[in-house]
Scaffold this active site. Structure first.
Site, PDB file in Angstrom:
ATOM      1  N   GLU A 118     -83.770  66.820  28.260  1.00  0.00           N
ATOM      2  CA  GLU A 118     -82.887  67.490  27.387  1.00  0.00           C
ATOM      3  C   GLU A 118     -81.783  66.653  27.067  1.00  0.00           C
ATOM      4  O   GLU A 118     -81.121  66.300  27.897  1.00  0.00           O
ATOM      5  CB  GLU A 118     -82.816  68.786  27.643  1.00  0.00           C
ATOM      6  CG  GLU A 118     -84.055  69.596  28.010  1.00  0.00           C
ATOM      7  CD  GLU A 118     -83.741  70.957  28.465  1.00  0.00           C
ATOM      8  OE1 GLU A 118     -82.593  71.464  28.539  1.00  0.00           O
ATOM      9  OE2 GLU A 118     -84.611  71.644  29.052  1.00  0.00           O
ATOM     10  N   LYS A 120     -77.872  66.690  26.996  1.00  0.00           N
ATOM     11  CA  LYS A 120     -76.617  67.289  27.371  1.00  0.00           C
ATOM     12  C   LYS A 120     -75.644  67.559  26.289  1.00  0.00           C
ATOM     13  O   LYS A 120     -74.927  66.591  26.103  1.00  0.00           O
ATOM     14  CB  LYS A 120     -76.131  66.950  28.814  1.00  0.00           C
ATOM     15  CG  LYS A 120     -75.231  67.834  29.346  1.00  0.00           C
ATOM     16  CD  LYS A 120     -75.144  67.114  30.822  1.00  0.00           C
ATOM     17  CE  LYS A 120     -74.254  68.161  31.568  1.00  0.00           C
ATOM     18  NZ  LYS A 120     -72.839  68.606  30.815  1.00  0.00           N
ATOM     19  N   ASP A 122     -72.349  68.664  24.292  1.00  0.00           N
ATOM     20  CA  ASP A 122     -70.997  68.595  24.919  1.00  0.00           C
ATOM     21  C   ASP A 122     -70.374  69.806  24.029  1.00  0.00           C
ATOM     22  O   ASP A 122     -69.988  69.636  22.868  1.00  0.00           O
ATOM     23  CB  ASP A 122     -70.407  67.255  24.556  1.00  0.00           C
ATOM     24  CG  ASP A 122     -69.176  67.217  25.587  1.00  0.00           C
ATOM     25  OD1 ASP A 122     -69.259  68.243  26.393  1.00  0.00           O
ATOM     26  OD2 ASP A 122     -68.627  66.373  25.676  1.00  0.00           O
ATOM     27  N   TYR A 234     -77.481  75.156  20.169  1.00  0.00           N
ATOM     28  CA  TYR A 234     -78.912  74.856  20.787  1.00  0.00           C
ATOM     29  C   TYR A 234     -79.018  75.570  22.086  1.00  0.00           C
ATOM     30  O   TYR A 234     -78.337  75.850  22.970  1.00  0.00           O
ATOM     31  CB  TYR A 234     -78.897  73.298  21.275  1.00  0.00           C
ATOM     32  CG  TYR A 234     -79.051  72.205  20.023  1.00  0.00           C
ATOM     33  CD1 TYR A 234     -80.064  72.571  19.042  1.00  0.00           C
ATOM     34  CD2 TYR A 234     -78.430  70.866  20.005  1.00  0.00           C
ATOM     35  CE1 TYR A 234     -80.178  71.781  18.050  1.00  0.00           C
ATOM     36  CE2 TYR A 234     -78.697  70.052  19.212  1.00  0.00           C
ATOM     37  CZ  TYR A 234     -79.663  70.563  17.992  1.00  0.00           C
ATOM     38  OH  TYR A 234     -79.919  69.630  17.032  1.00  0.00           O
ATOM     39  N   LYS A 325     -75.701  60.679  33.307  1.00  0.00           N
ATOM     40  CA  LYS A 325     -74.590  60.725  32.224  1.00  0.00           C
ATOM     41  C   LYS A 325     -74.251  59.219  32.008  1.00  0.00           C
ATOM     42  O   LYS A 325     -74.536  58.320  33.107  1.00  0.00           O
ATOM     43  CB  LYS A 325     -73.280  61.330  32.737  1.00  0.00           C
ATOM     44  CG  LYS A 325     -73.438  62.849  32.637  1.00  0.00           C
ATOM     45  CD  LYS A 325     -71.755  63.232  32.883  1.00  0.00           C
ATOM     46  CE  LYS A 325     -71.751  64.691  32.871  1.00  0.00           C
ATOM     47  NZ  LYS A 325     -70.531  64.904  33.293  1.00  0.00           N
ATOM     48  N   CYS A 419     -39.072  46.616   9.914  1.00  0.00           N
ATOM     49  CA  CYS A 419     -39.988  45.818  10.313  1.00  0.00           C
ATOM     50  C   CYS A 419     -39.826  44.988  11.636  1.00  0.00           C
ATOM     51  O   CYS A 419     -39.184  44.284  11.556  1.00  0.00           O
ATOM     52  CB  CYS A 419     -40.816  44.933   9.205  1.00  0.00           C
ATOM     53  SG  CYS A 419     -41.836  43.998   9.972  1.00  0.00           S
ATOM     54  N   CYS A 422     -40.067  41.236  10.656  1.00  0.00           N
ATOM     55  CA  CYS A 422     -39.129  40.539   9.603  1.00  0.00           C
ATOM     56  C   CYS A 422     -37.741  41.235   9.638  1.00  0.00           C
ATOM     57  O   CYS A 422     -36.788  40.652   9.041  1.00  0.00           O
ATOM     58  CB  CYS A 422     -39.841  40.206   8.348  1.00  0.00           C
ATOM     59  SG  CYS A 422     -39.991  41.885   7.523  1.00  0.00           S
TER      60      CYS A 422
HETATM   61  S1  IVH Z   1     -78.974  73.706  32.114  1.00  0.00           S
HETATM   62  C1  IVH Z   1     -79.356  75.056  35.453  1.00  0.00           C
HETATM   63  N1  IVH Z   1     -79.276  72.196  29.869  1.00  0.00           N
HETATM   64  O1  IVH Z   1     -73.788  71.342  30.869  1.00  0.00           O
HETATM   65  C2  IVH Z   1     -78.325  74.297  34.974  1.00  0.00           C
HETATM   66  N2  IVH Z   1     -77.136  72.628  30.832  1.00  0.00           N
HETATM   67  O2  IVH Z   1     -72.832  71.164  33.923  1.00  0.00           O
HETATM   68  C3  IVH Z   1     -77.396  74.575  34.285  1.00  0.00           C
HETATM   69  N3  IVH Z   1     -75.383  71.857  28.990  1.00  0.00           N
HETATM   70  O3  IVH Z   1     -72.491  74.537  31.731  1.00  0.00           O
HETATM   71  C4  IVH Z   1     -77.457  74.681  32.681  1.00  0.00           C
HETATM   72  N4  IVH Z   1     -76.899  71.053  27.529  1.00  0.00           N
HETATM   73  O4  IVH Z   1     -72.728  73.611  29.145  1.00  0.00           O
HETATM   74  C5  IVH Z   1     -78.422  72.642  30.913  1.00  0.00           C
HETATM   75  N5  IVH Z   1     -79.835  71.110  27.978  1.00  0.00           N
HETATM   76  C6  IVH Z   1     -78.915  71.541  29.189  1.00  0.00           C
HETATM   77  C7  IVH Z   1     -77.490  71.249  28.549  1.00  0.00           C
HETATM   78  C8  IVH Z   1     -76.672  72.179  29.521  1.00  0.00           C
HETATM   79  C9  IVH Z   1     -75.497  71.089  28.041  1.00  0.00           C
HETATM   80  C10 IVH Z   1     -74.161  72.154  29.670  1.00  0.00           C
HETATM   81  C11 IVH Z   1     -73.659  73.565  29.986  1.00  0.00           C
HETATM   82  C12 IVH Z   1     -73.616  73.663  31.556  1.00  0.00           C
HETATM   83  C13 IVH Z   1     -73.321  72.356  31.711  1.00  0.00           C
HETATM   84  C14 IVH Z   1     -73.505  72.135  33.512  1.00  0.00           C
END
Ligand code: IVH
Length: 682
Positions: A118, A120, A122, A234, A325, A419, A422
């Protein structure tokens, strides 16, 4: 009112709410509205009017209740029934394999997990509790155990359903008695940039990145401020579910969430094989610049809940998931000195000289500071310890100071009044962020102009880069761009590092540049606001530089795609005596200033794409972006970088970026490559 009438009103209200919820879902979750904004507004107004007449029939999950609450003094603390975990990180394949080795070791022999990948996102993690299908509580993650109650704020986010499932849900679902849905609140990139621009225009604080903007917007005590912020959501997990036996895996969960009406990131995938999951993740990460939102990686999760339970949690992070990451391209170092560059148009740009620091495998010792406002907004001072960010190939930028590390020796910076190249006084036009050196004879500007003139895409003179340009200007061999064509071998031979061969090559390259097409020459002149696209457009309308020089502002403005600002810039450039002399000198040297038959086909105005403005997004099958641009221009169209109301068509390829979303919002027509071919008739 009779009981019968009352019943009818209640029914109408329920229907209106269902309809509005459905259309909000089409718009905010699927990004695929089926009715116009006006029609939606009409439904909404009818609901508002009817509710105003029957306040006793207003429900907390009515769409009108997204913005209702009065400002708070503080947020209540709430305890999460199930802790909200965080994730361990991996930055390369080896670290993923190490994570996976442990997974395999802990599972019974022969058990083969599947994996869900999935994005991640931000932003800010939140938990949403629904009782009987109505949103009753929203909370931040906080420290994972205790968060803050921000229900009123989260209700303003239209991608978050107030009621589940949708009455019009594709799957016949009954609302779960109680469910806690987890996900990420975030601000899409385009909206983030627009918000920052608005904030800056109003003299309010700007946000360093979309995550801060999302977090800052959601944690407003006054929910009406949150309501004005372009936030989205999301969903990625279910924290608590009364009928927990319903769900057996992450993959099922994502589908269940989607069926209930929650937005789920479109790029989620399930794999049986870890290497395939990694390959997908790497590909996805490599092209994340195309996303409409900011992602700081992907999450790889073991799919089956039974296996997740077996693996368990260590500390705050589950063993069954890992965040993959891209290495953080941020570093911390001392800012030694703030210098100022003078650009081709005379703009003064501050930059930071840094104590060299390794960022993502590259040594960085300079970074941009953008402009005066940027420095003052962030209170960046010479001598500060600063965070520096390097994103891909772009110039590193100073993000901001670490104020805790100040010693008191740091120097507040002021834009110079003269400047640095110059010594002439600088000018700060009202309403502009930039400060200019307006001295036409400024050597720094001349070096940049020569560099630009010789650059690829302009006159393409090989061997003439920044260093050589500076040498030629500083040694007094070049006083304007036309002097390049009058350079003598004997003078060049006296320059350091110039032996006969290098001199021959340079003079040869300069000679060869005399026959570049007219649009390249126009671009190379460095007229303000005249980039390569505008230059090409101009050659569709003028056969020779002389014609362009004689063009009036009105005539230029009549060209579709040319605004008043560009027109005025062109006219004032050619009105300048110095510029006219330079052009005469170019002609005398034999530089081509006429359009040739092969440059542009017949009359541009009669071409199928004439007057149409295109923006390209995604990878076009079978065409590079350059080729697509050339094709569009050959058929009379114009290609620009960003979608606006003036865009006629958005050409969409694979993995389109945020431009698609923007085009949809603005109602810009969307075509694929085949559509483009049809339009152009080729
Ligand atoms: S799972 C079970 N899925 O990442 C683990 N987290 O470092 C916890 N985040 O606090 C969350 N996209 O803010 C999960 N697809 C995703 C995510 C996600 C973003 C963030 C979330 C969490 C942080 C964990």
């Amino acid at each position: 009112m009779t009981a019968q009438a009352e019943k009818e009103v209640a029914q109408r209200l329920a229907r209106l709410r269902d309809e509005i919820n459905y259309h909000a879902y089409r718009y905010y979750v699927l990004d695929d509205p089926v009715i116009s904004d006006a029609a939606y507004d009409a439904l909404f107004r009818e609901l508002q009017t009817l509710e105003a007449a029957h306040p006793e029939l207003v429900t907390p999950d009515s769409p009108t209740q997204r913005i209702a609450a009065a400002p708070l003094d503080r947020f209540e603390k709430v305890q999460h029934p199930i802790p909200m975990l965080s994730l361990d990180n991996a930055f390369n394949r080896d670290e993923i394999y190490a994570w996976h080795d442990r997974v395999r070791r802990l599972l019974s022999p022969g058990v083969r997990p599947a994996y869900v990948v999935e994005p991640k996102v931000d932003g800010l993690a939140v938990a949403l509790t629904y009782d009987g299908g109505s949103l009753v509580r929203g909370a931040t993650r906080g420290d994972g155990v205790v968060g803050e109650e921000i229900t009123a704020n989260l209700k303003t986010i239209k991608a978050i359903p107030l009621k589940i499932p949708l009455a019009t849900s594709p799957a016949p679902l009954s609302p779960p008695a109680r469910i806690e849905v987890r996900g990420e609140v975030f601000m899409p990139l385009v909206q983030f940039e627009e918000l920052n621009k608005r904030q800056a225009e109003r003299g309010e604080r700007t946000f360093a990145n979309p995550r801060n903007a999302a977090a800052g917007s959601v944690r407003q005590l006054d929910a009406s401020i949150t309501a004005q912020r372009p936030l989205s959501f999301y969903a990625y997990a279910v924290g608590y579910l009364e009928d927990s036996h319903l769900l057996h895996s992450q993959w099922e969960t994502l589908h269940y969430l989607r069926d209930l009406g929650f937005p789920v990131a479109p790029d989620v995938r399930r794999f049986e094989d870890l290497d395939e999951a990694i390959a997908y993740a790497e590909n996805w990460l490599a092209s994340r610049d195309r996303l409409s939102y900011q992602a700081d990686g992907v999450v790889i999760k073991v799919d089956q809940f039974a296996l997740q339970d077996e693996l368990g949690v260590v500390g705050k992070a589950p063993r069954w998931a890992i965040a993959f990451k891209l290495a953080e391209h941020e570093g911390v170092t001392r800012l030694r000195y703030i210098g100022v560059n003078v650009g081709r148009t005379g703009v003064l740009t501050p930059y930071a000289l840094l104590e060299p620091v390794q960022i993502g495998g590259v040594t960085v010792s300079q970074a941009t500071l953008h402009n005066e406002d940027y420095i003052h907004e962030r209170d960046i001072r010479a001598g500060d310890v600063v965070t520096v960010k390097r994103a891909g190939e772009v110039i590193p930028q100073v993000l901001g100071p670490i104020k805790e590390l100040r010693t008191g020796q740091e120097q507040v910076w002021q834009m110079p009044t003269h400047c640095p190249a110059c010594g002439e006084p600088v000018v700060h036009p009202a309403g502009e962020v930039a400060v200019y050196c307006v001295n036409a004879g400024c050597p720094a500007q001349l070096i940049r102009r020569v560099e630009h003139f010789a650059a690829r895409g302009a006159m393409d003179i090989q061997g003439l880069g920044e260093k050589v340009a500076a040498l030629l200007v500083n040694q007094g061999l070049v006083h304007d761009i036309a002097d390049l064509y009058y350079l003598q071998a004997e003078n060049l031979l006296e320059l350091e590092g110039f032996a006969q061969k290098r001199v021959d090559n340079l003079l040869g390259a300069i000679e060869a540049s005399k026959t570049r097409p007219l649009d390249r020459l126009i671009y190379a002149l460095g007229i303000r606001h005249v980039g390569d696209t505008v230059a090409t457009l101009l050659t569709h309308h003028y056969r020779a530089l002389d014609d362009l020089m004689a063009a009036s502002e009105g005539a230029l403005q009549n060209i579709p795609g040319l605004g008043p600002e560009i027109a005025s810039s062109i006219v004032s450039f050619f009105a300048h005596e110095t510029n006219r002399r330079v052009i005469e000198k170019l002609k005398r040297a034999g530089v081509r200033t006429q359009r040739e038959a092969r440059d542009v086909p017949a009359e541009a105005r009669e071409l199928p794409l004439a007057g149409k403005t295109f923006v390209i997004t995604g990878t076009l099958p079978g065409l590079t972006r350059q080729q697509a641009t050339e094709l569009i221009e050959r058929f009379g169209g114009r290609v620009t970088d960003s979608v606006s109301r003036n865009t006629t068509y958005l050409v969409v390829g694979e993995a389109p970026g945020s431009k698609l979303e923007k085009a949809r919002k603005l109602g810009v027509a969307i075509v694929d490559v085949d559509g483009l071919r049809k339009l152009a008739g080729f």
